[in-house]
Scaffold this active site. Structure first.
Site, PDB file in Angstrom:
ATOM      1  N   GLY A  92     -44.181  -2.202  13.339  1.00 52.78           N
ATOM      2  CA  GLY A  92     -45.328  -2.394  14.211  1.00 52.78           C
ATOM      3  C   GLY A  92     -46.574  -1.829  13.558  1.00 52.78           C
ATOM      4  O   GLY A  92     -46.492  -0.943  12.709  1.00 52.78           O
ATOM      5  N   GLN A 151     -55.125   1.556  12.867  1.00 54.36           N
ATOM      6  CA  GLN A 151     -54.447   2.118  11.699  1.00 54.36           C
ATOM      7  C   GLN A 151     -54.999   1.562  10.387  1.00 54.36           C
ATOM      8  O   GLN A 151     -54.804   2.150   9.333  1.00 54.36           O
ATOM      9  CB  GLN A 151     -52.939   1.819  11.759  1.00 54.36           C
ATOM     10  CG  GLN A 151     -52.227   2.582  12.860  1.00 54.36           C
ATOM     11  CD  GLN A 151     -50.746   2.265  12.849  1.00 54.36           C
ATOM     12  OE1 GLN A 151     -50.312   1.276  13.426  1.00 54.36           O
ATOM     13  NE2 GLN A 151     -49.961   3.083  12.180  1.00 54.36           N
ATOM     14  N   CYS A 155     -44.047   6.708  12.291  1.00 58.77           N
ATOM     15  CA  CYS A 155     -45.307   5.974  12.335  1.00 58.77           C
ATOM     16  C   CYS A 155     -45.865   5.859  10.914  1.00 58.77           C
ATOM     17  O   CYS A 155     -45.830   6.833  10.161  1.00 58.77           O
ATOM     18  CB  CYS A 155     -46.290   6.735  13.227  1.00 58.77           C
ATOM     19  SG  CYS A 155     -47.911   5.952  13.315  1.00 58.77           S
ATOM     20  N   LEU A 156     -46.365   4.685  10.579  1.00 62.00           N
ATOM     21  CA  LEU A 156     -46.909   4.467   9.231  1.00 62.00           C
ATOM     22  C   LEU A 156     -48.119   5.367   8.956  1.00 62.00           C
ATOM     23  O   LEU A 156     -48.445   5.630   7.806  1.00 62.00           O
ATOM     24  CB  LEU A 156     -47.312   2.997   9.050  1.00 62.00           C
ATOM     25  CG  LEU A 156     -46.163   1.977   9.050  1.00 62.00           C
ATOM     26  CD1 LEU A 156     -46.718   0.563   9.013  1.00 62.00           C
ATOM     27  CD2 LEU A 156     -45.205   2.208   7.887  1.00 62.00           C
ATOM     28  N   HIS A 176     -45.561   2.280  21.687  1.00 62.07           N
ATOM     29  CA  HIS A 176     -46.075   3.041  20.539  1.00 62.07           C
ATOM     30  C   HIS A 176     -47.383   2.419  20.034  1.00 62.07           C
ATOM     31  O   HIS A 176     -48.370   3.135  19.806  1.00 62.07           O
ATOM     32  CB  HIS A 176     -45.005   3.055  19.440  1.00 62.07           C
ATOM     33  CG  HIS A 176     -45.417   3.749  18.168  1.00 62.07           C
ATOM     34  ND1 HIS A 176     -44.808   4.892  17.704  1.00 62.07           N
ATOM     35  CD2 HIS A 176     -46.375   3.432  17.252  1.00 62.07           C
ATOM     36  CE1 HIS A 176     -45.398   5.253  16.559  1.00 62.07           C
ATOM     37  NE2 HIS A 176     -46.339   4.386  16.258  1.00 62.07           N
ATOM     38  N   GLU A 177     -47.398   1.096  19.870  1.00 63.23           N
ATOM     39  CA  GLU A 177     -48.599   0.447  19.325  1.00 63.23           C
ATOM     40  C   GLU A 177     -49.763   0.483  20.318  1.00 63.23           C
ATOM     41  O   GLU A 177     -50.923   0.666  19.920  1.00 63.23           O
ATOM     42  CB  GLU A 177     -48.311  -0.999  18.901  1.00 63.23           C
ATOM     43  CG  GLU A 177     -47.231  -1.169  17.834  1.00 63.23           C
ATOM     44  CD  GLU A 177     -47.336  -0.218  16.655  1.00 63.23           C
ATOM     45  OE1 GLU A 177     -48.462   0.168  16.288  1.00 63.23           O
ATOM     46  OE2 GLU A 177     -46.286   0.160  16.116  1.00 63.23           O
ATOM     47  N   HIS A 209     -51.618   3.633  20.115  1.00 58.98           N
ATOM     48  CA  HIS A 209     -52.606   3.684  19.024  1.00 58.98           C
ATOM     49  C   HIS A 209     -53.987   3.200  19.491  1.00 58.98           C
ATOM     50  O   HIS A 209     -55.011   3.703  19.039  1.00 58.98           O
ATOM     51  CB  HIS A 209     -52.170   2.794  17.852  1.00 58.98           C
ATOM     52  CG  HIS A 209     -51.235   3.465  16.895  1.00 58.98           C
ATOM     53  ND1 HIS A 209     -51.589   4.559  16.145  1.00 58.98           N
ATOM     54  CD2 HIS A 209     -49.949   3.190  16.545  1.00 58.98           C
ATOM     55  CE1 HIS A 209     -50.566   4.928  15.378  1.00 58.98           C
ATOM     56  NE2 HIS A 209     -49.554   4.107  15.599  1.00 58.98           N
TER      57      HIS A 209
HETATM   58 NI    NI Z   1     -47.668   4.179  14.678  1.00 55.40          NI
END
Ligand code: NI
Length: 169
Positions: free
Chosen positions: A46, A51, A93-94, A135-136, A139
């Site tokens: 995701g 991000q 998370c990236l 989660h997304e 963000h």
């Molecule tokens: Ni994330």
């Protein structure tokens, strides 16, 4: 298509609440292609627009590495309209390297949002897709998995990240 750079904690941009995309904006489709390519390149399931430094309410997901039956999904201006139950799972998370956090979320969600072609849809999700959607969407509201840590653990992580960056100078 191009791979975009992914911002990392503690970049202040990740703390912003970002804006809805004006309805009907056409250029957004190209940006969504780039987001998919960036997510896959980084081996994530995701990715949210903030991000990659873009202050717009756009998310992409592809949980097929975890759930083979899943299809890629992109949503513009997504919103959780229903939640049910509670479930805790370990999330990464990236934008938050070398950390996983146990986060409690709704077990099932219904999310409304627009497709890249500006069709309004509702997605019913449970399991990994429900977790990834929540989660997304977090963000888009400036919330990261570090925000679910205790203050002490967050402080320890922040110090660890500082050291990591220092070594890379
Ligand atoms: Ni994330």
């Amino acid at each position: 298509m191009s791979v975009l750079g992914i911002l990392k904690y503690p970049d202040p941009f990740l703390k912003k609440v970002v804006d809805p995309v004006p309805e009907g904006e056409e250029r957004i489709e190209l940006f969504i292609d780039d987001m998919f390519e960036t997510m896959r390149y980084a081996r994530g399931i995701g990715l949210a627009a903030p991000q990659v430094g873009v202050g717009k309410r756009v998310i992409v997901l592809d949980v097929s590495p975890v759930d083979e039956s899943a299809k890629p999904l992109a949503l513009i201006n997504p919103e959780v309209v229903e939640r049910e139950g509670k479930e805790e799972s370990e999330e990464g998370c990236l934008s938050v390297p070398d950390l996983t956090v146990k986060v409690q979320r709704a077990q099932k969600v219904v999310v409304s949002g627009y497709t890249p072609a500006w069709k309004l849809i509702q997605v019913e999700a449970n399991g990994i897709l429900a977790v990834a959607l929540q989660h997304e969407i977090d963000h888009l509201n400036g919330t990261l998995i570090v925000d679910y840590l205790s203050r002490l653990k967050r402080e320890l992580y922040r110090k660890k990240v500082k050291k990591m960056f220092a070594r890379r100078m």
